[in-house]
Write a protein that holds these residues in place. Structure first.
Motif, PDB file in Angstrom:
ATOM      1  N   LEU A  17      83.848   1.048  84.152  1.00  0.00           N
ATOM      2  CA  LEU A  17      83.420  -0.089  83.458  1.00  0.00           C
ATOM      3  C   LEU A  17      82.080  -0.907  83.766  1.00  0.00           C
ATOM      4  N   ALA A  18      81.358   0.054  85.126  1.00  0.00           N
ATOM      5  CA  ALA A  18      79.889   0.589  84.915  1.00  0.00           C
ATOM      6  C   ALA A  18      79.434   0.539  83.021  1.00  0.00           C
ATOM      7  N   GLU A  19      79.755   1.150  83.111  1.00  0.00           N
ATOM      8  CA  GLU A  19      79.145   1.926  82.020  1.00  0.00           C
ATOM      9  C   GLU A  19      79.371   1.134  80.410  1.00  0.00           C
ATOM     10  N   PHE A  20      81.330   0.074  80.516  1.00  0.00           N
ATOM     11  CA  PHE A  20      81.246  -0.601  79.545  1.00  0.00           C
ATOM     12  C   PHE A  20      80.187  -1.816  79.066  1.00  0.00           C
ATOM     13  N   LEU A  21      79.603  -1.856  81.142  1.00  0.00           N
ATOM     14  CA  LEU A  21      79.580  -3.173  80.945  1.00  0.00           C
ATOM     15  C   LEU A  21      77.880  -3.184  80.045  1.00  0.00           C
ATOM     16  N   ALA A  22      77.352  -2.185  80.293  1.00  0.00           N
ATOM     17  CA  ALA A  22      76.158  -1.352  80.156  1.00  0.00           C
ATOM     18  C   ALA A  22      75.643  -1.055  78.908  1.00  0.00           C
ATOM     19  N   ASP A  23      77.202  -0.376  78.335  1.00  0.00           N
ATOM     20  CA  ASP A  23      76.801  -0.732  76.539  1.00  0.00           C
ATOM     21  C   ASP A  23      76.865  -2.239  76.121  1.00  0.00           C
ATOM     22  N   ARG A  24      77.409  -3.036  76.728  1.00  0.00           N
ATOM     23  CA  ARG A  24      77.785  -4.617  75.997  1.00  0.00           C
ATOM     24  C   ARG A  24      75.862  -5.457  76.414  1.00  0.00           C
ATOM     25  N   ARG A  25      75.149  -4.464  76.750  1.00  0.00           N
ATOM     26  CA  ARG A  25      73.956  -5.278  77.267  1.00  0.00           C
ATOM     27  C   ARG A  25      73.430  -5.706  75.654  1.00  0.00           C
ATOM     28  N   GLY A  26      73.388  -7.363  75.590  1.00  0.00           N
ATOM     29  CA  GLY A  26      72.273  -7.238  74.687  1.00  0.00           C
ATOM     30  C   GLY A  26      70.986  -7.422  74.979  1.00  0.00           C
ATOM     31  N   PRO A  27      70.269  -7.594  73.902  1.00  0.00           N
ATOM     32  CA  PRO A  27      68.728  -7.737  73.873  1.00  0.00           C
ATOM     33  C   PRO A  27      68.263  -8.641  74.867  1.00  0.00           C
ATOM     34  N   LEU A  28      68.923  -9.556  75.183  1.00  0.00           N
ATOM     35  CA  LEU A  28      68.116 -10.778  76.445  1.00  0.00           C
ATOM     36  C   LEU A  28      68.510  -9.840  77.356  1.00  0.00           C
ATOM     37  N   ASP A  29      69.211  -8.842  78.013  1.00  0.00           N
ATOM     38  CA  ASP A  29      70.199  -8.615  79.047  1.00  0.00           C
ATOM     39  C   ASP A  29      68.994  -6.966  79.585  1.00  0.00           C
ATOM     40  N   THR A  30      68.297  -6.788  79.292  1.00  0.00           N
ATOM     41  CA  THR A  30      67.186  -5.810  79.786  1.00  0.00           C
ATOM     42  C   THR A  30      66.860  -5.717  81.352  1.00  0.00           C
ATOM     43  N   ALA A  31      66.598  -7.332  81.689  1.00  0.00           N
ATOM     44  CA  ALA A  31      65.951  -7.000  82.921  1.00  0.00           C
ATOM     45  C   ALA A  31      67.456  -6.960  83.559  1.00  0.00           C
ATOM     46  N   ALA A  32      67.853  -7.304  83.592  1.00  0.00           N
ATOM     47  CA  ALA A  32      69.648  -7.654  84.444  1.00  0.00           C
ATOM     48  C   ALA A  32      69.423  -6.435  85.278  1.00  0.00           C
ATOM     49  N   GLU A  33      70.186  -6.474  86.496  1.00  0.00           N
ATOM     50  CA  GLU A  33      70.902  -5.549  87.251  1.00  0.00           C
ATOM     51  C   GLU A  33      72.112  -5.091  87.237  1.00  0.00           C
ATOM     52  N   LEU A  34      71.942  -3.701  87.717  1.00  0.00           N
ATOM     53  CA  LEU A  34      73.531  -3.599  86.710  1.00  0.00           C
ATOM     54  C   LEU A  34      73.654  -2.254  87.556  1.00  0.00           C
ATOM     55  N   GLY A  35      75.055  -2.259  88.545  1.00  0.00           N
ATOM     56  CA  GLY A  35      75.094  -1.406  88.972  1.00  0.00           C
ATOM     57  C   GLY A  35      76.523  -1.196  90.122  1.00  0.00           C
ATOM     58  N   VAL A  36      76.770   0.140  90.220  1.00  0.00           N
ATOM     59  CA  VAL A  36      77.707   0.172  91.323  1.00  0.00           C
ATOM     60  C   VAL A  36      77.769   0.637  92.903  1.00  0.00           C
ATOM     61  N   VAL A  37      78.229  -1.055  93.911  1.00  0.00           N
ATOM     62  CA  VAL A  37      78.066  -1.288  95.486  1.00  0.00           C
ATOM     63  C   VAL A  37      79.485  -0.306  96.247  1.00  0.00           C
ATOM     64  N   GLU A  38      79.304   0.100  97.381  1.00  0.00           N
ATOM     65  CA  GLU A  38      80.492  -0.317  98.029  1.00  0.00           C
ATOM     66  C   GLU A  38      80.513  -1.411  98.857  1.00  0.00           C
ATOM     67  N   LEU A  39      81.675  -2.536  99.110  1.00  0.00           N
ATOM     68  CA  LEU A  39      81.559  -3.483 100.069  1.00  0.00           C
ATOM     69  C   LEU A  39      81.949  -2.849 100.859  1.00  0.00           C
ATOM     70  N   ALA A  40      82.212  -3.742 102.229  1.00  0.00           N
ATOM     71  CA  ALA A  40      82.291  -3.124 103.316  1.00  0.00           C
ATOM     72  C   ALA A  40      84.120  -2.967 103.793  1.00  0.00           C
ATOM     73  N   ALA A  41      84.614  -4.097 102.985  1.00  0.00           N
ATOM     74  CA  ALA A  41      85.809  -3.331 103.969  1.00  0.00           C
ATOM     75  C   ALA A  41      86.884  -3.656 102.131  1.00  0.00           C
ATOM     76  N   ALA A  42      86.538  -4.145 100.782  1.00  0.00           N
ATOM     77  CA  ALA A  42      86.841  -3.705  99.272  1.00  0.00           C
ATOM     78  C   ALA A  42      86.981  -3.014  99.459  1.00  0.00           C
ATOM     79  N   GLY A  43      86.007  -1.936  99.050  1.00  0.00           N
ATOM     80  CA  GLY A  43      85.541  -0.727  98.425  1.00  0.00           C
ATOM     81  C   GLY A  43      84.337  -1.361  97.583  1.00  0.00           C
ATOM     82  N   ARG A  44      84.115   0.673  96.941  1.00  0.00           N
ATOM     83  CA  ARG A  44      83.634  -0.306  95.568  1.00  0.00           C
ATOM     84  C   ARG A  44      83.405  -1.269  94.079  1.00  0.00           C
ATOM     85  N   ALA A  45      82.872  -1.409  94.173  1.00  0.00           N
ATOM     86  CA  ALA A  45      82.437  -2.282  92.896  1.00  0.00           C
ATOM     87  C   ALA A  45      81.508  -2.320  91.838  1.00  0.00           C
ATOM     88  N   VAL A  46      81.454  -2.985  91.633  1.00  0.00           N
ATOM     89  CA  VAL A  46      80.817  -3.425  90.125  1.00  0.00           C
ATOM     90  C   VAL A  46      79.811  -4.761  90.527  1.00  0.00           C
TER      91      VAL A  46
END
Length: 205
Positions: free
Chosen positions: A111-140
């Motif tokens: 999903l992170a890769e999919f969203l990165a590929d969909r970035r437009g020219p105005l999204d260049t400064a957006a933060e995007l990555g995979v994180v670990e939530l304490a109880a729910a596990g990994r999330a984008v």
């Protein structure tokens, strides 16, 4: 146009802890207006002679609730917190994207890769990555900005900061999306820290 009724059996086995000063606004059209009136009564308690402000506030809540419901929203929270006379305007929308509008996979890296590929020219400064939530596990996790829309934001001229978490729903290929937002650009970093803390409380039964 889709509504939350189109997303069959939204998950009910998740829990999230929000600050005590956040008000849950009902999205169901049958009870929405009563919930909006209750919030307006709370917001304008002790404030007299402000009918126009109350009317604009109520109209903005109606717009937000309808938009959230149409997007498949299951819960909407509005912040009533303030520091002195300054309201900490922010919100949290919990929603479930429909199957035909979302990728057919459950892996957060995909999903992170999919969203990165969909970035437009105005999204260049957006933060995007995979994180670990304490109880729910990994999330984008994704942080972006939206330009102000004074006509629909009670005259706000500051950009809106959005912090979105996409969390896979266990044993499915569906996603639970947490969308935090605030128009308080000068306090965006501090409020994002609060949003991250709230997202970290998410857990599944």
């Amino acid at each position: 146009m889709k509504t939350s009724d189109d997303f069959k059996e939204p998950p009910e086995d998740y829990h999230i802890i929000v600050p005590a000063g956040w008000f849950q606004l009902a999205l169901d059209p049958e009870v929405r207006d009563r919930s909006i009136i209750a919030l307006a009564d709370r917001q304008f308690r002790g404030i007299g002679n402000a009918p126009q402000l109350r009317k604009e506030f109520t109209r903005e809540l109606q717009r937000a609730a309808k938009k959230a419901y149409t997007a498949g929203g299951t819960e909407l929270y509005i912040s009533m917190l303030a520091v002195g006379p300054i309201p900490l305007a922010s919100s949290l929308l919990i929603s479930v994207p429909s199957a035909d509008e979302w990728p057919d996979f459950s892996d957060v890296d995909e999903l992170a890769e999919f969203l990165a590929d969909r970035r437009g020219p105005l999204d260049t400064a957006a933060e995007l990555g995979v994180v670990e939530l304490a109880a729910a596990g990994r999330a984008v996790r994704r942080r972006t900005k939206e330009a102000a829309d004074p006509e629909t934001q009670m005259g706000n001229t500051l950009s809106t900061t959005l912090l979105t978490y996409h969390v896979p729903i266990p044993a499915t290929k569906r996603w639970l999306t947490l969308t935090f937002s605030t128009p308080l650009e000068p306090l965006a970093d501090q409020l994002v820290e609060l949003f991250d803390t709230v997202a970290g409380t998410l857990y599944w039964e």
